[in-house]
Write a protein that holds these residues in place. Sequence first.
Motif, PDB file in Angstrom:
ATOM      1  N   VAL A 142       0.818  -1.214   0.000  1.00 54.52           N
ATOM      2  CA  VAL A 142       0.000   0.000   0.000  1.00 54.52           C
ATOM      3  C   VAL A 142       0.850   1.261   0.000  1.00 54.52           C
ATOM      4  O   VAL A 142       0.371   2.342  -0.353  1.00 54.52           O
ATOM      5  CB  VAL A 142      -0.956   0.030   1.218  1.00 54.52           C
ATOM      6  N   SER A 143       2.121   1.137   0.384  1.00 56.54           N
ATOM      7  CA  SER A 143       2.969   2.329   0.518  1.00 56.54           C
ATOM      8  C   SER A 143       3.184   3.045  -0.805  1.00 56.54           C
ATOM      9  O   SER A 143       3.302   4.274  -0.835  1.00 56.54           O
ATOM     10  CB  SER A 143       4.332   1.944   1.112  1.00 56.54           C
ATOM     11  N   VAL A 144       3.249   2.309  -1.899  1.00 54.93           N
ATOM     12  CA  VAL A 144       3.479   2.944  -3.200  1.00 54.93           C
ATOM     13  C   VAL A 144       2.375   3.961  -3.497  1.00 54.93           C
ATOM     14  O   VAL A 144       2.644   5.081  -3.937  1.00 54.93           O
ATOM     15  CB  VAL A 144       3.553   1.893  -4.328  1.00 54.93           C
ATOM     16  N   GLY A 145       1.132   3.597  -3.218  1.00 54.37           N
ATOM     17  CA  GLY A 145       0.022   4.521  -3.424  1.00 54.37           C
ATOM     18  C   GLY A 145       0.032   5.658  -2.424  1.00 54.37           C
ATOM     19  O   GLY A 145      -0.259   6.814  -2.773  1.00 54.37           O
ATOM     20  N   GLU A 146       0.377   5.371  -1.165  1.00 54.60           N
ATOM     21  CA  GLU A 146       0.414   6.412  -0.140  1.00 54.60           C
ATOM     22  C   GLU A 146       1.474   7.453  -0.456  1.00 54.60           C
ATOM     23  O   GLU A 146       1.249   8.658  -0.295  1.00 54.60           O
ATOM     24  CB  GLU A 146       0.685   5.782   1.223  1.00 54.60           C
ATOM     25  N   VAL A 147       2.637   7.009  -0.886  1.00 54.55           N
ATOM     26  CA  VAL A 147       3.719   7.938  -1.223  1.00 54.55           C
ATOM     27  C   VAL A 147       3.325   8.783  -2.438  1.00 54.55           C
ATOM     28  O   VAL A 147       3.584   9.998  -2.479  1.00 54.55           O
ATOM     29  CB  VAL A 147       5.030   7.170  -1.491  1.00 54.55           C
TER      30      VAL A 147
ATOM     31  N   ALA B 138      -4.574  -0.270  -2.907  1.00 54.75           N
ATOM     32  CA  ALA B 138      -3.878  -1.512  -3.243  1.00 54.75           C
ATOM     33  C   ALA B 138      -3.141  -1.297  -4.562  1.00 54.75           C
ATOM     34  O   ALA B 138      -3.401  -1.955  -5.565  1.00 54.75           O
ATOM     35  CB  ALA B 138      -4.867  -2.666  -3.354  1.00 54.75           C
ATOM     36  N   ALA B 139      -2.209  -0.348  -4.557  1.00 54.47           N
ATOM     37  CA  ALA B 139      -1.544   0.098  -5.780  1.00 54.47           C
ATOM     38  C   ALA B 139      -0.814  -1.039  -6.488  1.00 54.47           C
ATOM     39  O   ALA B 139      -0.891  -1.173  -7.715  1.00 54.47           O
ATOM     40  CB  ALA B 139      -0.574   1.234  -5.456  1.00 54.47           C
ATOM     41  N   LEU B 140      -0.114  -1.865  -5.729  1.00 57.85           N
ATOM     42  CA  LEU B 140       0.664  -2.925  -6.354  1.00 57.85           C
ATOM     43  C   LEU B 140      -0.240  -3.937  -7.045  1.00 57.85           C
ATOM     44  O   LEU B 140       0.043  -4.391  -8.161  1.00 57.85           O
ATOM     45  CB  LEU B 140       1.524  -3.617  -5.299  1.00 57.85           C
ATOM     46  N   SER B 141      -1.339  -4.274  -6.408  1.00 54.41           N
ATOM     47  CA  SER B 141      -2.280  -5.220  -6.999  1.00 54.41           C
ATOM     48  C   SER B 141      -2.899  -4.666  -8.278  1.00 54.41           C
ATOM     49  O   SER B 141      -3.009  -5.364  -9.290  1.00 54.41           O
ATOM     50  CB  SER B 141      -3.385  -5.557  -5.989  1.00 54.41           C
ATOM     51  N   GLU B 142      -3.278  -3.385  -8.236  1.00 57.46           N
ATOM     52  CA  GLU B 142      -3.866  -2.768  -9.433  1.00 57.46           C
ATOM     53  C   GLU B 142      -2.853  -2.684 -10.557  1.00 57.46           C
ATOM     54  O   GLU B 142      -3.201  -2.880 -11.726  1.00 57.46           O
ATOM     55  CB  GLU B 142      -4.391  -1.373  -9.085  1.00 57.46           C
ATOM     56  N   ALA B 143      -1.607  -2.391 -10.223  1.00 52.51           N
ATOM     57  CA  ALA B 143      -0.568  -2.305 -11.248  1.00 52.51           C
ATOM     58  C   ALA B 143      -0.350  -3.660 -11.912  1.00 52.51           C
ATOM     59  O   ALA B 143      -0.217  -3.751 -13.138  1.00 52.51           O
ATOM     60  CB  ALA B 143       0.729  -1.798 -10.629  1.00 52.51           C
ATOM     61  N   VAL B 144      -0.319  -4.721 -11.112  1.00 55.69           N
ATOM     62  CA  VAL B 144      -0.134  -6.068 -11.663  1.00 55.69           C
ATOM     63  C   VAL B 144      -1.285  -6.435 -12.580  1.00 55.69           C
ATOM     64  O   VAL B 144      -1.096  -7.093 -13.615  1.00 55.69           O
ATOM     65  CB  VAL B 144      -0.005  -7.092 -10.512  1.00 55.69           C
ATOM     66  N   SER B 145      -2.487  -5.990 -12.243  1.00 55.47           N
ATOM     67  CA  SER B 145      -3.661  -6.303 -13.076  1.00 55.47           C
ATOM     68  C   SER B 145      -3.578  -5.647 -14.449  1.00 55.47           C
ATOM     69  O   SER B 145      -4.302  -6.038 -15.368  1.00 55.47           O
ATOM     70  CB  SER B 145      -4.943  -5.850 -12.370  1.00 55.47           C
ATOM     71  N   LEU B 146      -2.686  -4.671 -14.595  1.00 53.50           N
ATOM     72  CA  LEU B 146      -2.536  -3.975 -15.873  1.00 53.50           C
ATOM     73  C   LEU B 146      -1.398  -4.537 -16.717  1.00 53.50           C
ATOM     74  O   LEU B 146      -1.151  -4.048 -17.823  1.00 53.50           O
ATOM     75  CB  LEU B 146      -2.306  -2.477 -15.620  1.00 53.50           C
ATOM     76  N   ILE B 147      -0.704  -5.533 -16.194  1.00 56.56           N
ATOM     77  CA  ILE B 147       0.389  -6.155 -16.948  1.00 56.56           C
ATOM     78  C   ILE B 147      -0.175  -7.274 -17.812  1.00 56.56           C
ATOM     79  O   ILE B 147      -0.840  -8.183 -17.310  1.00 56.56           O
ATOM     80  CB  ILE B 147       1.454  -6.738 -15.988  1.00 56.56           C
ATOM     81  N   PRO B 148       0.066  -7.233 -19.125  1.00 55.08           N
ATOM     82  CA  PRO B 148      -0.432  -8.302 -20.005  1.00 55.08           C
ATOM     83  C   PRO B 148       0.076  -9.669 -19.547  1.00 55.08           C
ATOM     84  O   PRO B 148       1.254  -9.846 -19.247  1.00 55.08           O
ATOM     85  CB  PRO B 148       0.165  -7.925 -21.375  1.00 55.08           C
TER      86      PRO B 148
END
Length: 450
Positions: free
Chosen positions: A30-35, A262-272
């Motif tokens: 979650v820190s990636v989104g918070e930062v 949940a920035a990391l999870s959302e980012a992974v969902s955008l990876i083909p």
Amino acid sequence: MSNGTLTRKLGFWSALALAVGTTIGSGIFVSVGEVAGASGTPMISILAWLIGGLIAIPQMMVLGELSTAYPENGSGYVYLKKAGWRPFAFLYGWAAFWALDPPSIAIMALALVSYVAIFFPFFAGLAGKLLAVCIILAITALHYRSVKDGGAFQVFITAVKVIPFVIVIVLGFLYMNPGYFAYTPPAGGNAGGSLIGGISATTWAYTGMASICFMAGEFRNPGKVLPRALISSVLIIMLLYTALSVSVTGLMPFDRLMSSDAALSEAVSLIPGLSGMASSFIAITAIIVIFGSLSSCIMFQPRLEYAMAKDGLFFKRFARVHPKYETPSFSIIVQVSYACLLVFLTDLTTLLGYFTLIQLVINILDFVSVYKCRKNEDYNPVYRMPMWRITTILAILGAAWLAWGTFTWAPVEGMIAALVVIVTGLPVYFYWEKRNRLTRKQEPGAPITQ
């Protein structure tokens, strides 16, 4: 067979794995989104991660010097004691045992189970708590029986927990949209002044590397191993976090990133190729990451009470070393048993946050203690930090920043928690000190604890 003390069986890789493994925890999800939200722009967000790591370097340099001057188990407790601040040293361990270390073990075990429940929903409620206890006991069995095997396992699990982040970084760089880095805040925004906010949001993500100082008495050649591991861990984690920030920023629109929980999870969902399994990928990653952090905490935390008991400032049995396994067996058992009881309580996270303030204040005293320790006749560190006065000041300022942020989060509760530690701890401290004086009078030849 053990001679009653812990022996030096661990090397550089165990030290590095323990430092890195303790630091990289579930918070990064979650820190990636918070930062990003605190920074306001993509480039400031990335810069915040970089500077956040640089701020931690002076702190590791100070600890590197102190730990090679006094390569004993106990970390800050030892440095405060050597500085002549025994009451503060005692309160350091008192707060850690009752309100910080076992609660953190319980919280991590419950967090791990929450991700396991994604795949096995029946691990909820009481079943989940029982599983958390089983996980704690399984890890404890490893660290109880062998510090060497525990160190080897820590190397393995730390390497494994880094792999998923490397996958996200590599794929993120391959599929990123450069246009996302050109985001500008809405008119009237004040992004230029948000660098401090972004750096503040990274500080918790960089805590944990000092864990190896709790086991300084169990590393071979500590004069070289400890400073190398402390400083290397900062550089590795800073590189990993900064690269992860770049990757995630390039994968999703920045306004979406700023508001994501949940920035990391959302980012992974955008990876083909990973979009259909993003939640499972993150859940498995979280299980591995938390498992590694839980293992490291169970490994190093009992060493603090072991060191205090050797000085007569904690229950005597905590200084017991297992005659076969050469581990602080009683200290491990009691801490883990306490953690297992706490698993069945609620709202431990809030409790941990309240009591963290006094620990952070005492951490500041750790860095201040170098001024006093440098005047001691027995102060002969193998490693000496460059420009020690400036480096120490930077370390103190960095620690004070984190303490202030914690205080502003819950000022009243933090002060009450600190008062509770002092009110309960000082009478016990003076009782044990009185008992130590009586013991020394009865045994004139016994050495006086410094």
